[in-house]
Design an enzyme around this catalytic site. Sequence first.
Site, mmCIF file in Angstrom:
data_model
loop_
_atom_site.group_PDB
_atom_site.id
_atom_site.type_symbol
_atom_site.label_atom_id
_atom_site.label_comp_id
_atom_site.label_asym_id
_atom_site.label_seq_id
_atom_site.Cartn_x
_atom_site.Cartn_y
_atom_site.Cartn_z
ATOM 1 N N ASN A 199 -6.275 -2.624 1.914
ATOM 2 C CA ASN A 199 -6.262 -4.082 1.969
ATOM 3 C C ASN A 199 -7.693 -4.585 2.067
ATOM 4 O O ASN A 199 -8.524 -3.966 2.742
ATOM 5 C CB ASN A 199 -5.489 -4.578 3.195
ATOM 6 C CG ASN A 199 -3.994 -4.451 3.047
ATOM 7 O OD1 ASN A 199 -3.468 -4.315 1.955
ATOM 8 N ND2 ASN A 199 -3.300 -4.480 4.159
ATOM 9 N N ARG A 244 0.836 -1.213 0.000
ATOM 10 C CA ARG A 244 0.000 0.000 0.000
ATOM 11 C C ARG A 244 0.868 1.261 0.000
ATOM 12 O O ARG A 244 0.563 2.226 -0.695
ATOM 13 C CB ARG A 244 -0.942 0.018 1.197
ATOM 14 C CG ARG A 244 -2.051 -1.020 1.091
ATOM 15 C CD ARG A 244 -2.912 -1.038 2.321
ATOM 16 N NE ARG A 244 -2.093 -1.338 3.490
ATOM 17 C CZ ARG A 244 -2.405 -1.006 4.734
ATOM 18 N NH1 ARG A 244 -3.526 -0.353 4.990
ATOM 19 N NH2 ARG A 244 -1.617 -1.332 5.740
#
Length: 90
Positions: free
Chosen positions: A36, A18
């Site tokens: 996520n 990320r």
Amino acid sequence: MTDIHINVSGHVQGVGFRYFTQMKAREYQIAGWVRNKDNGTVEVYASGREKDLAMFLSCLKRGNRFSKVEKVTVAPLNSDKRYYDFVIKS
């Protein structure tokens, strides 16, 4: 501006993916978010110019050095919502 929805699968959680995505988004002036998902994938909403999105996607397909990207799916979006930065959602 073009908006796309991206799902990335493989070994992409717990490896800084990320943060890598956010770094690349800012590098290519992409707005949107990354998060996520419970199923182990990473979901991305990205908005930007087509050529910048193409370069951004190329980076996501390679991933960072700790990840192993197996599949990237991309779908166009028609959204009225505008983002001005790229953020990591929890």
